[in-house]
Write a protein that holds these residues in place. Structure first.
Motif, PDB file in Angstrom:
ATOM      1  N   LYS A  15      12.857   0.782  14.913  1.00 46.97           N
ATOM      2  CA  LYS A  15      11.756  -0.129  15.246  1.00 46.97           C
ATOM      3  C   LYS A  15      12.177  -1.589  15.115  1.00 46.97           C
ATOM      4  O   LYS A  15      12.892  -1.951  14.189  1.00 46.97           O
ATOM      5  CB  LYS A  15      10.549   0.119  14.324  1.00 46.97           C
ATOM      6  CG  LYS A  15       9.869   1.464  14.533  1.00 46.97           C
ATOM      7  CD  LYS A  15       8.670   1.600  13.612  1.00 46.97           C
ATOM      8  CE  LYS A  15       8.004   2.959  13.754  1.00 46.97           C
ATOM      9  NZ  LYS A  15       7.357   3.139  15.063  1.00 46.97           N
ATOM     10  N   GLU A  19       7.103  -4.242  15.481  1.00 47.84           N
ATOM     11  CA  GLU A  19       6.546  -2.892  15.606  1.00 47.84           C
ATOM     12  C   GLU A  19       6.223  -2.269  14.251  1.00 47.84           C
ATOM     13  O   GLU A  19       5.625  -1.196  14.180  1.00 47.84           O
ATOM     14  CB  GLU A  19       7.529  -1.977  16.340  1.00 47.84           C
ATOM     15  CG  GLU A  19       7.832  -2.399  17.765  1.00 47.84           C
ATOM     16  CD  GLU A  19       8.897  -1.532  18.410  1.00 47.84           C
ATOM     17  OE1 GLU A  19       8.598  -0.945  19.461  1.00 47.84           O
ATOM     18  OE2 GLU A  19      10.018  -1.436  17.867  1.00 47.84           O
ATOM     19  N   PHE A 194      -1.295  -4.052  14.727  1.00 47.54           N
ATOM     20  CA  PHE A 194      -2.073  -3.212  15.635  1.00 47.54           C
ATOM     21  C   PHE A 194      -3.571  -3.475  15.501  1.00 47.54           C
ATOM     22  O   PHE A 194      -4.395  -2.749  16.065  1.00 47.54           O
ATOM     23  CB  PHE A 194      -1.751  -1.743  15.374  1.00 47.54           C
ATOM     24  CG  PHE A 194      -0.285  -1.485  15.190  1.00 47.54           C
ATOM     25  CD1 PHE A 194       0.612  -1.666  16.241  1.00 47.54           C
ATOM     26  CD2 PHE A 194       0.224  -1.123  13.943  1.00 47.54           C
ATOM     27  CE1 PHE A 194       1.968  -1.463  16.062  1.00 47.54           C
ATOM     28  CE2 PHE A 194       1.586  -0.921  13.761  1.00 47.54           C
ATOM     29  CZ  PHE A 194       2.461  -1.090  14.831  1.00 47.54           C
TER      30      PHE A 194
END
Length: 208
Positions: A15, A19, A194
């Motif tokens: 990642k 991320e 996120f």
């Protein structure tokens, strides 16, 4: 701990930083607490569970040059070391060590500031937690500081697929003991990359 090392090596190998669920471009709350310590540029700063954190960039750019970055993952530390070298021409001191069974870290016993924004909440057993806090008491100098940020009691139950031990300020004070004085406690809700809300408690202690 080999399975954990493998877990984190895989995470950092597969990642990019943005991320990662804990990625924070500007760790303002941490820097706010560090400012309260009034450290000299040569102060010895140990960041445990540093991963590839941008906090290290902030510390270097703010003039601190005696920084130790610790993590279980060599992959993370190698990425961090290379980035700091390229960006600041600074040779970051990196130590891959297990905080529950430390070896190399035991040689550093005059730490002025211990920073943990990533590790403690993964230690679920009394034995692991005891080893962690005993290491703090071994390496942090008198008059030194301990900055711990952990998932709050109403925080997430898992991170990166692993279960968590959540804390409040009183629990941390109890683990550290009377020789550590609480200077500040901040309830902070981190918004992860996120969009998820992650309640944390940030604490700053001073060793008497």
């Amino acid at each position: 701990m080999n399975h954990l090392k493998s877990h984190w090596d895989t995470v950092y190998d597969t990642k990019a930083d943005p991320e990662l669920g804990w990625y924070e471009p500007h760790p303002e709350t941490t820097l706010q607490l560090i400012d309260k310590c009034n450290l000299q540029p040569h102060a010895s700063i140990l960041a445990v569970g540093a991963g590839t954190s941008n906090l290290i960039d902030e510390l270097v750019s703010n003039g601190y040059h005696n920084i130790i970055a610790n993590d279980l993952s060599d992959v993370a530390l190698n990425k961090l070391k290379a980035r700091i070298k390229e960006a600041y021409n600074h040779d970051l001191n990196c130590i891959a060590d297990d905080l529950t069974q430390p070896k190399a870290l035991l040689e550093h016993d005059q730490i002025d500031l211990w920073i943990d924004r990533a590790v403690l909440h993964f230690f679920l057993t009394e034995e692991e937690q005891h080893s962690y806090f005993e290491l703090i008491k071994k390496v942090v100098a008198k008059g030194g500081y301990v900055l711990i940020a952990v998932f709050a009691l109403d925080g997430a139950e898992k991170c990166c697929g692993l279960p968590l031990q959540r804390y409040n300020t009183d629990m941390l004070q109890d683990k550290l003991g009377a020789e550590f004085q609480l200077l500040e406690s901040i309830d902070f809700t981190f918004i992860n990359p996120f969009g998820g809300e992650r309640p944390y408690v940030y604490t700053l202690f001073k060793r008497l």
